[in-house]
Design an enzyme around this catalytic site. Structure first.
Site, PDB file in Angstrom:
ATOM      1  CG  ASP A 159      -1.510  -9.113   5.447  1.00 55.72           C
ATOM      2  OD1 ASP A 159      -2.166  -9.623   4.692  1.00 55.72           O
ATOM      3  OD2 ASP A 159      -1.565  -7.881   5.988  1.00 55.72           O
ATOM      4  CG  HIS A 172      -4.497  -6.876   4.455  1.00 61.41           C
ATOM      5  ND1 HIS A 172      -3.532  -6.454   4.697  1.00 61.41           N
ATOM      6  CD2 HIS A 172      -5.281  -5.752   3.772  1.00 61.41           C
ATOM      7  CE1 HIS A 172      -3.385  -5.177   3.987  1.00 61.41           C
ATOM      8  NE2 HIS A 172      -4.580  -4.827   3.530  1.00 61.41           N
ATOM      9  CB  SER A 213      -3.656  -1.486   3.328  1.00 60.73           C
ATOM     10  OG  SER A 213      -3.803  -2.159   2.288  1.00 60.73           O
ATOM     11  NE  ARG A 231     -15.855  -4.710   0.467  1.00 59.10           N
ATOM     12  CZ  ARG A 231     -14.928  -4.247   1.162  1.00 59.10           C
ATOM     13  NH1 ARG A 231     -13.480  -3.816   0.591  1.00 59.10           N
ATOM     14  NH2 ARG A 231     -14.881  -3.802   2.507  1.00 59.10           N
TER      15      ARG A 231
END
Lengths: 376, 193
Positions: free
Chosen positions: A316, A349, A150, A220
């Protein structure tokens, strides 16, 4: 039970000029190392972390048990894919973080006040410059590999552009050559949630003895949705209810997925710093090595010398395989060494942090090749 | 078919030091051979996880891509040689892939099972799809979805104005130039766009 990891701090007094034009006069980096550096110092591997992680990559802390295990312990350790019996592995915490390296929760030496919202904006390139000084200070002239997933993958890529002679291999997992509009949009929603929290106080909430928890939680929650695939969410939660029957309430938790996201948000807001979240998502947004080359990634890659292993995950959608293939294409255009694996994992992901055996085997085999070709 | 000998036969067609792209490279055997014996470099393209892993294990650069999605990633004439060894018959877009092969490669080398090989003809005459050493699959579970002959490929090349630089049959790793459409289980073409 994993091995015991020991966090360390290194101080740097040479000023670091940042992409923004600001300068960090002095700073510290938190890091950990695992395994032994060989005599020729040729077996060093640097691990770059993503959004919410740190230098604590593998192992456990003394007396803290399995709960303290490092974020990539499935990948790195004795006998693992990146085998610390063969490699000297370095985990480093980035500038602006809240886990030990100089960041917004630290004192600004000039004002003697906590940096807070005044901490300078840092970029992937700035992080890599700081990491390079750590690598140099450890006496390592050339890394046999730099690796990350990432945002960590962006750093692993940036290393090969900033210091082409200092990296033999770059392992870039679930990453992208820049963020697309949708990705920046998700980051912006998260940032707005934090900035608009009345407890944020323009980033100087420490002085008010409050934490913008509500903003952090929502940030979040949004992030978490994008790390999972539709399939995994449906398999894990579906439309399962929290209680036996509906409450017909707009405020209370009805569905398990709501409960899960609230829990994740809650947990996150207890350990993560709001200013760090803003800084790190901004670093993601800014990364764009092709920009200075008329948006031509192939041209940007001309200076690259490293070999690459690129991995993506089919489900992803935050960092889709198509984005990894852009990196692969630009490397092929430059006739650079590249291996590309597209793993059919269901986890979205998040898969880059999990233990899909196909994924771990490809990384293992790649590192076995690196080990065979090490200078002794 | 003796795999080693067949690889050596194909490798003969690849100029020394070529930059090659091997479409459907399997476990990387041919690329490995070309690297070791003919000073070539390049990439393999493969979709199967296990094959990709084998390539990584032997240090062959492999790209895990689905060939049915085309060769968009590769620029015109960016490789000296594009190989398509026992791949064509598995591809849905076989015609496009032949065209793409000579777009991306200065030359293309294509090999595939020749369905006009005489035992196959006999089998069809008997009323059954052929099941042979070269074509070991039953009709209902075969990956060979494009069944063509040596002669068919010549027609396809002609249709697309693709130049055939060389062509021959291969049987038990021997090159057969006489009546390949009838006599050879494997057809090999060296082509140019």
């Amino acid at each position: 039970m994993s091995f015991i990891a020991i966090p360390q701090i290194m101080n740097f007094s040479e000023p670091l000029n940042l992409c923004s034009g600001d300068t960090l006069e002095s700073y510290q980096l938190a890091y950990e190392t695992y395994g032994q550096l060989n005599d020729s110092k040729s077996n060093a591997v640097l691990i770059c972390h993503a959004l919410n992680a740190s230098h604590h990559v593998a192992g456990e802390y003394e007396g803290e048990g399995p709960k303290s295990v490092g974020w990539w312990d499935k990948m790195i350790g004795p006998g693992k894919s990146v085998d610390t019996d063969q490699f000297f592995v370095i985990g480093v915490n980035n500038l602006g973080s809240c886990f030990g390296s100089t960041g917004p929760t630290h004192l600004n030496p000039k004002t003697k006040k906590i940096w807070g919202g005044a901490f300078p904006v840092v970029t992937v390139e700035d992080w890599v410059s700081a990491q390079q000084r750590l690598v140099n200070a450890l006496g390592i002239k050339r890394l046999c590999a730099v690796m990350g997933g990432s945002l960590g993958g962006m750093q692993a890529l940036s290393w090969t552009l900033q210091y082409p002679d200092q990296v033999l291999n770059s392992v870039v997992i679930a990453s992208a050559p820049n963020l697309n509009a949708e990705n920046i949009a998700f980051n912006e929603v998260a940032r707005r949630a934090i900035v608009n929290d009345p407890d944020f106080h323009a980033g100087h909430f420490y002085e008010h003895d409050v934490i913008p928890r509500r903003g952090l939680k929502i940030a979040r929650m949004v992030g978490h949705i994008t790390y999972l695939s539709d399939d995994v969410m449906n398999t894990k939660f579906g439309r399962a209810l929290k209680n036996d029957s509906l409450k017909y309430s707009t405020q209370e938790v009805e569905f398990q997925i709501e409960s899960y996201l609230r829990y994740q948000g809650e947990k996150f807001s207890e350990y993560f710093d709001a200013n760090t979240y803003l800084l790190i998502t901004r670093a993601l947004d800014y990364f764009d090595p092709a920009q200075k080359h008329q948006n031509n990634l192939s041209q940007a890659f001309e200076k690259i010398k490293s070999k690459f292993l690129i991995i993506s995950f089919k489900t992803d959608w935050r960092f889709s395989p198509a984005r990894s293939r852009e990196i692969v294409k630009a490397l092929i255009d430059n006739k650079r060494a590249v291996t590309y694996s597209e793993i059919d994992a269901p986890h979205g992901h998040d898969a880059f942090l999990l233990d899909d055996p196909r994924y771990l085997s490809v990384v293992r085999s790649y590192f076995e090749e690196i080990f065979k070709n090490l200078e002794n | 078919m003796n795999k080693r000998a067949f690889i050596a036969t194909i490798a003969e067609l690849v100029p020394q030091g070529s930059r090659v792209l091997d479409l459907g490279c399997g476990d990387g055997d041919l690329l490995n051979y070309l690297q070791l014996h003919r000073g070539c470099d390049g990439y393999g393209v493969e979709i199967d996880d296990q094959n990709v892993l084998q390539c990584v294990r032997r240090g062959v650069q492999v790209l895990q891509l689905n060939l049915d999605e085309g060769l968009k990633m590769f620029e015109d004439s960016s490789f000296d040689v594009v190989l398509q060894i026992d791949t064509l018959q598995n591809l849905r877009n076989a015609e496009t892939m032949v065209i793409e092969t000579v777009r991306v490669g200065k030359i293309g080398i294509v090999a595939f099972p020749n369905f006009a090989h005489w035992p196959n003809r006999l089998s069809i005459l008997r009323g059954a799809m052929p099941v042979t050493k070269r074509l070991p699959y039953q009709w209902y579970d075969t990956p060979n979805i494009r069944v063509g002959t040596f002669y068919d490929f010549e027609l396809l090349a002609q249709k697309n104005k693709i130049k055939i630089l060389d062509s021959f049959g291969v049987k038990d790793s021997h090159v057969m130039r006489a009546f390949p459409n009838l006599m050879a289980p494997t057809a090999v073409f060296k082509i140019e766009g």
